[in-house]
Write an enzyme that holds these catalytic residues in place. Structure first.
Site, PDB file in Angstrom:
ATOM      1  N   TYR A   7      -0.883   3.506 -14.564  1.00 62.15           N
ATOM      2  CA  TYR A   7      -0.695   2.182 -13.970  1.00 62.15           C
ATOM      3  C   TYR A   7      -0.548   2.345 -12.467  1.00 62.15           C
ATOM      4  CZ  TYR A   7       1.523  -2.300 -12.777  1.00 62.15           C
ATOM      5  OH  TYR A   7       1.830  -3.517 -12.210  1.00 62.15           O
ATOM      6  N   ASP A  34      -0.506   8.734  -6.863  1.00 58.49           N
ATOM      7  CA  ASP A  34       0.341   7.540  -6.878  1.00 58.49           C
ATOM      8  C   ASP A  34       1.728   7.978  -7.320  1.00 58.49           C
ATOM      9  OD1 ASP A  34       1.692   5.203  -7.234  1.00 58.49           O
ATOM     10  OD2 ASP A  34       0.225   4.270  -8.573  1.00 58.49           O
ATOM     11  N   LYS A  82       9.376   2.013  -5.141  1.00 61.06           N
ATOM     12  CA  LYS A  82      10.607   2.136  -5.921  1.00 61.06           C
ATOM     13  C   LYS A  82      11.746   2.825  -5.146  1.00 61.06           C
ATOM     14  CE  LYS A  82       8.385   1.124 -10.213  1.00 61.06           C
ATOM     15  NZ  LYS A  82       7.040   1.438 -10.630  1.00 61.06           N
TER      16      LYS A  82
HETATM   17  C1  PLP Z   1       5.752   0.503 -10.276  1.00 63.70           C
HETATM   18  C2  PLP Z   1       4.460   1.168  -9.958  1.00 63.70           C
HETATM   19  C3  PLP Z   1       3.472   0.555  -9.158  1.00 63.70           C
HETATM   20  C4  PLP Z   1       3.624  -0.842  -8.658  1.00 63.70           C
HETATM   21  O1  PLP Z   1       4.702  -0.994  -7.812  1.00 63.70           O
HETATM   22  P1  PLP Z   1       5.306  -2.486  -7.560  1.00 63.70           P
HETATM   23  O2  PLP Z   1       6.376  -2.264  -6.564  1.00 63.70           O
HETATM   24  O3  PLP Z   1       5.767  -2.957  -8.896  1.00 63.70           O
HETATM   25  O4  PLP Z   1       4.184  -3.305  -7.031  1.00 63.70           O
HETATM   26  C5  PLP Z   1       2.350   1.284  -8.831  1.00 63.70           C
HETATM   27  N1  PLP Z   1       2.175   2.540  -9.281  1.00 63.70           N
HETATM   28  C6  PLP Z   1       3.080   3.154 -10.054  1.00 63.70           C
HETATM   29  C7  PLP Z   1       2.849   4.547 -10.498  1.00 63.70           C
HETATM   30  C8  PLP Z   1       4.242   2.485 -10.437  1.00 63.70           C
HETATM   31  O5  PLP Z   1       5.123   3.077 -11.244  1.00 63.70           O
END
Ligand code: PLP
Length: 435
Positions: free
Chosen positions: A144, A239, A267
């Site tokens: 994701y 990511d 995060k």
């Molecule tokens: C949470 C997450 C996102 C998205 O971040 P948001 O702050 O919710 O937009 C993208 N990539 C990864 C791996 C994530 O865990």
């Protein structure tokens, strides 16, 4: 457990928001019941509107590595807010957070702050496309990357497929540029590069895939991705929105010692405030406006209050032994559960990395791609989740979400949580069988 106030609040919120929530997974759709409304958090605990207290393993979905309402973060936020909330001009706080990050991270030379993980990833992909002059991107099934259009894709059954949109409102023409590839399969990656020679801008991966269960990859596979991207003139994006500052100060890049071309953070970097970030070498980052012609901007980017929360957080994470201690408490906690699981022959497993764990149903063996996740996971998770909630333990409300342990989860709290979990597993075994 009385949850009447939460139920009332949910009725009200359902009038205002689709599904009663402002982010889908909060809605308890995949588990029974309706969401509890949280009124406060303190350390490892959250309290709901009815006054019930829970040991929290959701941690706001990852950001709260220091637990709820950490005093140092709160003081930093209040101190920054004293001087105003936003200026839309450079501030000292941006320099301070950047300095701490870059001076202690071997993998990025320059960064850009944004306001969410989605925004960080979206911008990183634009940068990869701008830098390489290519359009296609390779993403993996089971990873994701936020909700930007070209990343909301699901694959068909082949090794490499054109993305077909998995959200209404995303034009097929957008996702045609996204190649979806089976994870943990080298052949699939090689085939994608062969089929789309000189067209691929980047490979993007969660180096620690933690949004579809916890699909831990081998270092050797991640290194293969790096080498293959390089050999084909493409970039590798890690990511690290979840793994960054979670498995170590340098995230998964540091853990595996692999140099990605672009890294995204989110995060934890905001300490509970909305912050995202992407970074790369100075050369790659020079493509970003105003130095270069890849445009990316943000009214609230580098917001001084959010930067202060991030800085207060990272100041603690950088201290000697922080991550070792996190990992030890996590492993001790999980070991109690594993011992109980194996002595009872329950068909459960708990993969972990750093202070992330995932409780899942299935036979022995590693789970490294989504196809290896047992189809019954939802049923067992639902049974476990509801009972845990009623006994005061809060997990993210989906069997595909991982749990997070914070610095505020002391060994005593974790022992308590483990004993509740054991009680619940035995109940679930009696009711629907776990063997
Ligand atoms: C949470 C997450 C996102 C998205 O971040 P948001 O702050 O919710 O937009 C993208 N990539 C990864 C791996 C994530 O865990």
């Amino acid at each position: 457990m009385n949850k009447s106030k939460s139920s009332e609040l949910y009725k009200t919120s359902s009038k205002y928001f689709p599904g009663g929530v402002n982010s889908p997974v909060r809605a308890f759709k995949s588990v029974d019941g309706t969401p509890v409304f949280i009124t406060k958090g303190n350390g490892a605990f959250v309290t709901d509107a009815d006054g019930n207290e829970y040991i929290d393993f959701c941690a706001s979905w990852g950001p709260l590595i220091l637990g709820h309402n950490n005093k140092k973060i709160k003081d930093a936020v209040v101190a920054a807010a004293e001087h105003g909330l936003s200026f839309g001009a450079p501030t000292i706080q941006e320099n301070e957070l950047a300095e701490l990050l870059i001076n202690n991270n071997r993998f990025v030379e320059k960064i850009r702050f944004v306001s969410s993980g989605t925004e960080a990833v979206m911008s990183a992909i634009r940068l990869a496309r701008g830098y390489t002059g290519r359009d296609k991107i390779i993403k993996f099934e089971g990873c994701y990357h936020g909700h930007a259009d070209h990343l909301l894709v699901k694959a068909g059954s082949g090794l490499v497929t054109f993305g077909s949109s998995s959200s209404a409102g995303v034009p097929e023409s957008f996702v045609n540029e996204t190649l979806v590839v089976t994870i943990n399969n080298k052949e699939a990656v090689l085939k994608a590069f062969e089929d789309y020679k000189d067209q691929v801008a980047c490979i993007i991966i969660e180096p620690i895939p933690a949004n579809n269960g916890l699909l831990l990859q081998d270092k050797e596979y991640l290194q293969f991705l790096k080498d293959t991207a390089k050999a084909n003139g493409a970039l590798l994006i890690f990511d690290e929105v979840i793994s960054g500052f979670r498995v170590g100060f340098e995230g998964a890049a540091g853990l595996y010692n692999i140099q990605p071309d672009i890294v995204t953070y989110g995060k934890i970097i905001g300490g509970g405030m909305p912050v995202g970030c992407y970074g790369a070498s100075a050369e790659i980052m020079s493509c970003i406006a105003p130095d270069g012609d890849v445009y990316q901007a943000g009214t609230l980017s580098g917001n001084p209050v959010a930067m202060s929360a991030g800085k207060a957080t990272l100041d603690i994470l950088i201290q000697d032994g922080f991550y070792k201690d996190q990992e030890k408490r996590t492993l001790d906690f999980v070991q109690i559960l594993k011992d109980h699981i194996s002595s009872n022959g329950y068909k459960l497993k708990i993969p972990t990395v750093g202070s992330i764990f995932w409780i899942t149903y299935g036979e022995e063996g590693k789970i490294q791609n989504p196809d290896q996740i047992d189809a019954e996971v939802g049923k067992y998770f639902k049974a476990i989740f509801g009972r845990l909630l009623n006994k005061g333990v809060y997990l993210g409300p989906s069997g595909y979400e991982v749990g997070f342990i914070s610095a505020a989860h002391t060994p005593e709290i974790l022992k308590k949580a483990a004993s509740i979990l054991i009680e619940v597993l035995d109940e679930v075994n009696n009711d629907i069988g776990l063997k």
